[in-house]
Scaffold this active site. Structure first.
Site, short mmCIF file in Angstrom:
data_model
loop_
_atom_site.label_atom_id
_atom_site.label_comp_id
_atom_site.label_asym_id
_atom_site.label_seq_id
_atom_site.Cartn_x
_atom_site.Cartn_y
_atom_site.Cartn_z
N HIS A 104 54.08 -71.29 25.12
CA HIS A 104 54.07 -70.03 24.38
C HIS A 104 53.39 -68.98 25.23
CE1 HIS A 104 54.26 -72.66 20.52
NE2 HIS A 104 55.48 -72.29 20.90
N GLU A 157 49.87 -67.35 24.49
CA GLU A 157 48.68 -68.20 24.44
C GLU A 157 48.11 -68.33 25.85
OE1 GLU A 157 50.05 -71.73 22.49
OE2 GLU A 157 50.74 -70.60 20.75
N HIS A 180 47.60 -75.53 24.38
CA HIS A 180 48.04 -74.40 23.56
C HIS A 180 46.85 -73.50 23.23
CE1 HIS A 180 52.26 -75.30 22.15
NE2 HIS A 180 51.95 -76.43 22.77
N GLU A 220 44.46 -77.39 21.27
CA GLU A 220 44.45 -75.99 20.88
C GLU A 220 43.11 -75.36 21.22
OE1 GLU A 220 46.86 -74.24 19.35
OE2 GLU A 220 48.25 -75.70 18.52
#
Length: 1138
Positions: free
Chosen positions: A841, A844, A938, A1023
């Site tokens: 992504h 990010e 991420h 994350e």
């Protein structure tokens, strides 16, 4: 209580029972509380007497009113002091129904007893809120009509009217009742009861407004109110009470009037009537007058909600919500959002939908707690929950990927064990990249595609005559030597800019960028136009892996759809993490409310709005619009930049519109833009008006990032957190249902912040998070190559070419074998594999900084790094979505799709990086060398800390209602080991935020597919927060690149501990060294961290189901800025990206 009821309705009274009832009546509430046992004995005796008189059962004599009243008095007393439990028993024994029977029976007496009706309604008003079926029982028993009749007959009898209205308020909570009452004229009846300001009967008026507010929740009743012209009447009443209630003693009445208006404006007709009655101005003025009195916040908040709801919905000020850039795909799949986008005729993507369908019920209070919500996304199919190794493709097809695993067959008989040397650094003068847009005439001729070995140190400039190739069109690379710092033409004097060592740089010199004129400049540029050429401050000691000259060379080989001709200063100078702490921004009381009111002023005072476009990407020939110098200048035409339009709305306020992801009509969150032409000491407000997520950490302490060129030239090249009065809220710009997944009535959200600039003639950049471009990655990889020692095995391969013609690098890192002996080579080949990936992504960017920390640790010279390389072979794809990163996308690739939803069936043409990465893993599965750990890095925009998502059959079943046998739940708990280790050694990591639940919506993500199809038990998504931490060493601080890189290094250390715990190899001397370095951190752990010896947790931790959800509206928004306080248990349940 039960005895009293049975007695009243089924038995004759006798003297003994009357005596006992009298005894109960004489016991007041306090005595009854003190002597509960005596009260229980009395009621037991009554029960016994009643049961012994069964033969004398007869119908209740309704004419015995006084006896009934006595019983009702006793019941009222018992229920009043008994609180909720007694009320619950009363309801469970059928007490509500019996009261309704008495009411309907008593109503048939002519005339009905006023005192009996009064007591019955008083008791019903107490019981009603505790009985879920109260409304249904009232309707079926006929009590509804009895109460309405009493209200109509006693409009002037305040004593009886009050309890009747209290019961009516409870009746109206049932939607069917509300509609029925509306048909019977009760809405009109309520408008007869509410009256202008008066000191009399205020309690009655308050209850009447509550009942009316409940009735108006029905859209049918709301339409009746509009048709009856009651909206102007309500506004007039509110204004009257506002003016006369000078001491604010009747705030609840004023709030009740606002609630009625709020419910009426839930429908389109109500909003229209509100606007026509000048409601915006009335509520704005009254709210402004209330602002100094903090106790009036409930009035201000409700008024704000109504005004925001009624603010006319506008479309975004862009010609289309599709991206300003277009990339023609080689082919489009027949179904999906991209196919829908391509099939739409022009002009249909921005229809403003003002329908009442699917309208959200906006709460008056700020709450994000969804814990009571059932999560229907949890996977319940046991067949899907059990991993099944299914490589999917025949081995013959996968054999071509053998070339990416040379280390598994390398014999090292010929290979040199020394590292390759890098070419000497270019000595040509470095020209600072431009801060202004280059005209098309400034663009150079196409250059050849960058050869991959240039990343390995061969930084030769490609010949300008070569041609480039992309699948769709010829994208010209650029001669970046022509880029220069543009100064105003009237400034002819020399410019001396100090460097950290106190010397001055080169003064301005004549520099002609191939002639022509800049877009927007007045007249043609004189021959030999002037530009300032600056020496770059030497920051090599601060940034050993950054080289501005090398970065420019890397940009030349980067292909973008817009064919960017500029380089942003921050990417050119680099970023040195500040040494000072950056705490979470404390939210100013009422900041969101004040910003909303300023937005409302635009509608009320339209003549004060400039509405001046100063930057517009939809004018490709000249996006930077020149003016007299009264406005800021904007730009984002550089790698990873994202700004579509800038509109000056007030002298020092600007609305900014972000560009959609290419081949998409949404995904607006990432921004990276340049600002210049500012005034020193002036506070500017910036509003990014087309954000999509329904909440953000900007409401909970996060700030935007700013980079000052003047600061960089002065020796402080760094991104810093900045901005005041920051908030994130729903605005009045409507989202097309086409862009909102078919949902109607959705709105965009505004991120607003204010800032003051400190330097004259500065060029500043703002970003959502620390930018990390594709060219930066290439530069870092080239610099890492130079760090290779003879003991490090490093290979860089080109995994594939992206849609945009950029290469996707694949790294292999391990330790060289100790010698060429068979034993050492065998040990080398048999090392377990660790597979890492990042940046699927583009928005990010924190994932790339974590990956940078991992790569630097792996290439380091520490004993821990050496031990790690000896233990594992690392296969790393550091950037899965180069095209998205380059072109400033937030989530998608050039295909317009989320690549992390394509792992089940990736298309080799549309999703090449995912297709080939999955093929690598499938090849490993075929040769029985599946990775020990797979981790995809991420970023998370709505949670704090760093945490992991994994896959567990047991934990998924525990959180669902499916039945499973013990064999179904059998699984190795090793999936928890790595997160547990990280929670002990990494200060930013939070075990409490981790989740191991498998959800249906995630079945096509890397984590689930690698777990399910490749059979990797330790398959994770890691994350990292975009905001900061709320626990541990960094509690209360915003996260920076230093902490992110540290997290990447700590991940490596955790893998070293994992090696020990899985018994892969025993390096006792290195483990002792490791203990000396990080052992102290593992002694203090949070209560949610599990010790290493546990086979499984003693209790199941609260798992955040929604944390990976794509449902943007999974939580209510925070409507009122003054009430927003951080609640990790609430906000951190919000869904996000992965």
């Amino acid at each position: 209580i039960r005895s009293c009821f049975t007695f009243v309705f089924r038995c004759q009274l006798n003297s003994r029972i009357v005596m006992l009832l009298g005894q109960l009546e004489r016991m007041n509430g306090e005595a009854m509380v003190r002597d509960v046992e005596t009260a229980r004995q009395v009621t037991t005796k009554i029960l016994h007497l009643i049961q012994t008189q069964g033969k004398n059962v007869c119908k209740h004599n309704s004419r015995d009113v006084q006896t009934t009243l006595n019983i009702l008095y006793i019941l009222s007393e018992l229920l009043t002091v008994g609180r909720g439990r007694r009320m619950g028993v009363f309801v469970s024994k059928g007490g509500t129904g019996i009261l309704f029977q008495i009411l309907t029976s008593a109503s048939k007496e002519l005339p009905p007893s006023e005192e009996l009706m009064l007591q019955l309604h008083s008791l019903l008003a107490k019981v009603g809120p505790k009985d879920r079926k109260f409304g249904v029982k009232a309707r079926l028993s006929g009590a509804l009509n009895v109460t309405i009749s009493l209200i109509k007959q006693n409009l002037q009898n305040a004593k009886l009217l009050l309890p009747c209205l209290q019961v009516l308020r409870v009746y109206s909570a049932n939607s069917v009742n509300a509609i029925s009452l509306g048909k019977n004229g009760v809405v009109e009846l309520m408008f007869k009861i509410i009256a202008p300001y008066s000191k009399k009967n205020t309690s009655l008026l308050k209850v009447a407004l509550d009942a009316l507010g409940a009735l108006l929740k029905s859209k049918t009743n709301a339409r009746r109110a509009v048709d009856g012209s009651h909206v102007p009447a309500l506004l007039a009443l509110y204004l009257d009470w506002h003016r006369n209630d000078a001491r604010h003693r009747h705030m609840l009445i004023r709030k009740g009037l606002l609630v009625c208006l709020r419910n009426i404006t839930n429908i389109k007709l109500g909003r229209k009537a509100f606007i026509e009655a000048d409601g915006m101005r009335i509520l704005y003025n009254t709210s402004t007058e209330c602002l100094p009195v903090r106790t009036l916040d409930p009035l201000i908040n409700t008024s704000s909600l109504i005004m925001r709801k009624c603010f006319p919905k506008n479309r975004l000020p862009v010609p289309t919500i599709k991206s300003a850039f277009h990339y023609q795909l080689p082919h489009v799949l027949p179904v999906g959002p991209v196919a829908q986008l391509y099939s739409q005729p022009p002009g249909v993507d921005d229809v403003v939908d003002d329908s009442d369908d699917n309208e959200e019920t906006e709460a008056e209070t700020d709450t994000d707690n969804e814990e009571d919500e059932k999560n229907d996304d949890i996977e319940t199919d046991l067949n899907k929950l059990h991993p099944t190794k299914s490589p999917g493709r025949p081995f013959e097809e996968l054999r071509v990927y053998e070339r990416f695993f040379l280390e598994l067959s390398e014999d090292f008989q010929v290979r040199s064990l020394s590292s390759s040397s890098s070419s000497a650094r270019s000595t040509r003068p470095i020209i600072v990249p431009t801060a202004q847009a280059l005209s098309p005439k400034h663009m150079a001729t196409p250059a050849s595609q960058e050869i991959w070995n240039s990343i390995k140190g061969q930084h030769t400039q490609p010949p300008a005559s070569a041609t480039s190739r992309t699948p769709a069109a010829s994208l010209a690379s650029l001669e970046l030597d022509t880029i220069h710092l543009t100064k105003d033409h009237d400034k002819k004097e020399e410019t001396h800019i100090p460097t950290p060592d106190g010397h001055t740089t080169l003064s301005s010199s004549m520099h002609s960028p191939q002639g022509g004129s800049d877009c927007g400049s007045e007249g043609a540029e004189d021959e030999g136009g002037e530009g300032a050429v600056l020496e770059v401050p030497d920051t090599a000691l601060l940034l050993p892996l950054h080289d501005p000259d090398l970065y420019v060379e890397m940009v030349k080989g980067t292909r973008s759809v817009p064919q960017y001709a500029e380089v942003a200063y921050p990417d050119y100078f680099g970023h040195v993490a500040p040494t000072f702490k950056e705490p979470h921004l404390e939210r100013v009381y009422g900041v969101q409310r004040s910003k909303i009111f300023q937005d409302i002023e635009r509608l009320i005072h339209p003549n004060d709005i400039l509405d001046k476009v100063v930057y517009d990407l939809d004018i490709p020939s000249c996006p930077v619009i020149e003016d007299s110098g009264e406005s800021l200048k904007f730009n984002s035409q550089f790698e990873s930049g994202n700004l579509r339009k800038a509109i000056q709305v007030r002298k020092y306020e600007y609305d900014l519109v972000l560009n959609s992801d290419i081949n998409s009509n949404h995904y607006h969150q990432w921004f990276y833009l340049e600002v210049s032409g500012m005034r020193v000491g002036t506070t500017y407000r910036f509003n990014i008006i087309n954000c999509e997520k329904s909440n953000s950490q900007f409401n909970y302490g996060m700030q935007v990032l700013m980079y000052s060129v003047q600061e960089a030239i002065s020796g402080r090249p760094r991104w810093v957190r900045t901005g005041t009065d920051i908030c994130y809220y729903k605005n009045h710009f409507a989202r097309s249902s086409i862009a909102a997944g078919g949902q109607k009535g959705k709105s965009y959200f505004t991120l607003t912040f204010s800032t003051t600039f400190s330097h004259k003639d500065d060029v500043c950049y703002f970003a959502y998070h620390y930018p990390y471009t594709y060219s930066t990655l290439k530069m870092h990889l080239a610099k890492l190559e130079a760090l290779r020692t003879p003991h490090i095995y490093l290979r860089q391969d080109v995994l594939c070419e992206t849609l945009g013609g950029n290469i996707c690098p694949l790294l292999t890192i391990t330790a060289m074998p100790e010698s060429n002996s068979n034993d050492h080579i065998c040990q080398f080949r048999n090392r377990p594999l660790i597979f890492l990936s990042a940046r699927v992504h583009p928005g990010e960017t924190n994932a790339s900084w974590v990956m940078k920390g991992t790569l630097e640790f792996l290439m380091g010279t520490s004993p821990l790094a050496a031990s790690l390389r000896e233990a594992y072979i690392f296969k790393i794809v550091p950037m899965l979505n180069p095209d998205g990163v380059i072109n400033g996308n937030h989530r998608c690739s050039l295909s317009g799709e989320d690549l992390n939803r394509q792992w089940q069936n990736p298309n080799p043409e549309l999703h090449p990086t995912i297709y080939h990465t999955k093929s690598l893993l499938q090849y490993l599965a075929h040769i029985q060398r599946a990775p020990l750990v797979f981790c995809d890095y991420h970023g998370h925009s709505r949670k704090k800390n760093v945490f992991m998502y994994g896959c567990s059959v047991k934990e998924t079943v525990w959180q669902s209602n499916i039945s499973a046998t013990s064999s179904d739940l059998h699984e190795d708990l090793g999936y928890r080991t790595l997160p547990k280790i990280l929670s002990q050694i990494a200060p930013a990591f939070s075990m409490a935020s981790c989740s191991f639940v498998v959800e249906r919506s995630k079945e096509a993500t890397a984590r689930v597919v690698v777990w399910r199809e490749i059979g990797v038990q330790r398959s994770y998504t890691m994350e990292s927060t975009l905001c900061g931490c709320d626990q541990g060493k960094y509690k209360g601080l915003q996260i920076g690149t230093r902490e992110l890189e540290e997290m990447g290094a700590q991940f490596c250390v955790a893998l070293l501990r994992l090696k020990r715990l899985t018994g892969l190899r025993n390096h006792q001397h290195l483990l002792d060294l490791e203990s000396d370095i990080i052992g102290t951190q593992s002694k203090v752990v949070s209560p949610t961290t599990y010790v290493m010896e546990e086979d499984e947790p003693s209790f199941l931790e609260a798992i955040d189901y929604s944390a990976e959800s794509d449902n943007e509206d999974a939580e209510p928004e925070n409507e009122h800025g003054n009430n927003v306080h951080e609640n990790p248990d609430h906000l951190d349940q919000l869904s996000d990206s992965y």
